[in-house]
Design an enzyme around this catalytic site. Structure first.
Site, PDB file in Angstrom:
ATOM      1  CG  LEU A   1      91.204 -14.313  31.292  1.00 26.77           C
ATOM      2  CD1 LEU A   1      92.551 -13.244  30.748  1.00 26.77           C
ATOM      3  CD2 LEU A   1      90.807 -12.872  29.838  1.00 26.77           C
ATOM      4  CB  ALA A   2      92.592 -19.973  29.607  1.00 27.75           C
ATOM      5  CB  SER A   3      89.895 -23.789  33.251  1.00 25.60           C
ATOM      6  OG  SER A   3      89.790 -24.842  34.681  1.00 25.60           O
TER       7      SER A   3
ATOM      8  CB  SER B   1      94.679 -30.510  33.196  1.00 25.81           C
ATOM      9  OG  SER B   1      95.934 -30.271  32.888  1.00 25.81           O
ATOM     10  CB  ILE B   2      98.308 -28.010  36.119  1.00 24.70           C
ATOM     11  CG1 ILE B   2      98.958 -29.004  35.134  1.00 24.70           C
ATOM     12  CG2 ILE B   2      98.686 -27.507  37.130  1.00 24.70           C
ATOM     13  CD1 ILE B   2      98.886 -30.562  36.167  1.00 24.70           C
ATOM     14  CB  ALA B   3      97.221 -23.802  36.782  1.00 24.04           C
ATOM     15  CD  GLN B   4      90.505 -21.614  37.521  1.00 27.76           C
ATOM     16  OE1 GLN B   4      89.993 -22.434  36.885  1.00 27.76           O
ATOM     17  NE2 GLN B   4      89.181 -20.444  38.022  1.00 27.76           N
ATOM     18  CB  VAL B   5      94.669 -17.604  33.484  1.00 27.83           C
ATOM     19  CG1 VAL B   5      95.372 -16.090  32.910  1.00 27.83           C
ATOM     20  CG2 VAL B   5      96.062 -19.265  33.802  1.00 27.83           C
TER      21      VAL B   5
ATOM     22  CG  ASP C   1     103.469 -27.435  25.811  1.00 27.49           C
ATOM     23  OD1 ASP C   1     103.131 -27.534  24.712  1.00 27.49           O
ATOM     24  OD2 ASP C   1     102.140 -27.028  26.376  1.00 27.49           O
TER      25      ASP C   1
END
Length: 551
Positions: free
Chosen positions: A127-129, A131-135, A284
């Site tokens: 769904l999203a990517s 710098s640290i992780a993706q979903v 954030d």
């Protein structure tokens, strides 16, 4: 070999975007000037961009860790010029995704089971990517929709290597850079390293989400997705999937029939509630992390996402910050100056009238505008810059709060350009402070501290007993030389009665605390046993009797 090559890459990118101008006047700029002829500069529209935009593009070229570096650095508006801070705040944490098969393998390794045993379905397309992780989206066996956040493979090694390079660059900047005592490059890198390492622990992020969800359980204003702890570890975080639109998608919000003015006011109220009621706030809060629930038209509700960066203040800072906001609302410049000194935020040798004048110079121009045009975040930022002129190092948590306040006020004004932030914030803060300072709240805090008081009671009694024995035997004496102190010593020697009353007062105060904590029987008054009140009144009488008399 990686580090020397990486350093050369950083220098090449910096020169390509002509960032040497940021170091003008330093010894480091002379070194970069010698290298400039050998590095082709960017051309066309990019070459004409402002320095902040060129820095943002350079960080994007250097890769995801430097994007994160820029994002964290953008929060330090006390150190950066406004134009650079605003550009860095625009950095988008979107990078190329890694293959879904690798994500699946990472999840299975972290959870110790194959995906088929954990989920009814799993979408390998993220769904999203970032710098640290993706979903990735998934569905549980019971039909509930979830999202699974998984760390990038090898990201911990990449971060540690790049942090090492940032430390090396910080050491160079401290030696050759502009005004290193004020900018403190090594401390900034330490702060960035802490932030990045915190984001590597997804269990920590899950705990943040869980606490925020508990704080707003049943709220009609903010929804926080549920954490699925059985499917979460340090490398994997599984959350309830939520649906909504970004808070800056004005067309979608209007199409849903939601009142933007009510939504804007609610956002400001939520910020003050998180900071001053709960002392735990989403730090954030940009539009990508704050969504709108479009299914609730008459009662618009925000949805919070991404809990990697949360803020909290020490109790004393929270108190002084609340008092500062109240003083700003009332335009009491003397009070603001005094609070800065009382909080220890300013060096003790500063004259209060000088500080009051500096505060007046910052604040007064804002008050000539209509209240709907005043941003508290801007006022706070200017006050922090005044503090820097007096050699103050503002604590990171206060900078984080100021950055969050700017985000919230910016979002509020986007939703409602005529939003009077002061009119919304002032009654919310006043009500929260009234509740926190009520007798019931004070009694609750006293009860929370009761165990430590009881634990300390034997030591207090022993110390008091030892002192009284020394006093009775004449061994408790003061050896002083000045005449004034000699008179004080004589008064103390003649006032053993006051010591006895003071010890009695301590004993009665402890007795009152114990009776309250144990909920002693008998009549109750204002939620506390009458016996506890009697012991408390007795303690007050003893303390008054112990108070030195003037002759």
């Amino acid at each position: 070999m990686r580090s020397p090559l990486r350093v050369l890459t950083i220098l090449r990118v910096a020169l390509r975007y002509r960032l040497d101008g940021l170091l003008e006047g330093t010894r480091l700029s002379r070194l970069l000037r010698l290298m400039k002829p050998f590095v082709p500069a960017v051309r066309g529209e990019t070459a004409a961009l402002a320095r902040g935009a060129r820095l943002r593009l350079a960080l994007q070229d250097l890769g995801p860790i430097f994007v994160k570096f820029g994002q964290v650095l953008s929060t330090r508006r006390d150190l950066l010029p406004a134009d650079i801070a605003e550009e860095l705040a625009l950095l988008q944490d979107q990078v190329a995704p890694f293959p879904g098969a690798i994500a699946r393998a990472q999840i299975e390794q972290a959870l110790g089971q194959p995906i088929e045993a954990l989920c009814a379905s799993f979408d390998p397309v993220p769904l999203a990517s970032a710098s640290i992780a993706q979903v990735h989206a998934a569905t549980l066996e019971d039909g509930r929709e979830v999202v699974i956040k998984v760390l990038r493979p090898g990201i911990d090694r990449t971060i540690e290597a790049d942090i090492g390079l940032l430390r090396a660059l910080a050491a160079v900047a401290e030696r050759f850079g502009p005004d290193p005592e004020r900018t403190r490059p090594t401390e900034v890198v330490d702060e960035i390293a802490r932030s990045l390492r915190d984001e590597l622990d997804l269990q920590r992020e899950g705990a943040n989400a869980s606490v925020l969800r508990r704080n707003f359980a049943g709220s009609a204003d903010l929804y926080v997705p549920e954490v699925h702890w059985k499917l979460s570890t340090e490398q994997v975080l599984t959350l309830e999937r939520v649906h909504g639109v970004r808070s800056d998608d004005l067309k979608a919000i209007e199409a849903a029939g939601i009142d933007r003015r009510a939504l804007a006011a609610k956002g400001v109220e939520l910020f003050y509630t998180q900071v001053f009621r709960d002392n735990f706030f989403h730090a954030d809060a940009h539009a990508g992390n704050i969504w709108i629930d479009t299914t609730r038209v008459t009662q618009p509700r925000f949805i919070a996402l991404d809990f990697g960066i949360m803020g909290a203040l020490p109790e004393i800072d929270q108190y002084y910050l609340a008092e500062n906001f109240t003083a700003i609302f009332e335009r009491d410049y003397r009070r603001i100056a005094q609070l800065h000194l009382d909080a220890g935020w300013m060096p003790g040798g500063i004259r209060i009238d000088d500080l009051e004048g500096a505060v007046r110079t910052v604040c007064e121009p804002y008050f000539t505008r209509p209240l709907s045009e005043i941003a508290l975040g801007e006022v706070l930022l200017k006050l922090f810059k005044v503090a820097h002129r007096y050699q103050l190092t503002i604590q990171p948590q206060l900078i984080l709060l100021q950055k969050t306040l700017l985000n919230i006020e910016g979002l509020g004004r986007l939703l409602d350009p005529k939003l009077d932030i002061w009119a919304v914030a002032k009654p919310v803060l006043a009500e929260i402070l009234r509740e926190k300072r009520s007798p019931q709240a004070l009694l609750k805090r006293a009860r929370a501290r009761l165990p430590s008081l009881i634990a300390a009671a034997p030591e207090v009694a022993d110390l008091a007993h030892d002192y009284l024995k020394q006093a009775a035997s004449g061994r408790a004496s003061l050896r002083l030389h000045s005449d004034d102190l000699k008179r004080l010593a004589d008064a103390a020697h003649a006032g053993h009665r006051q010591t006895v009353y003071a010890v009695l007062g301590v004993g009665l105060m402890l007795a009152a605390a114990v009776l309250y904590g144990l909920r002693a029987g008998g009549p109750q008054f204002m939620g506390a046993p009458s016996s506890a009140w009697l012991a408390g009144v007795g303690a007050l009488w003893a303390f008054i009797a112990a108070w030195p008399r003037r002759h």
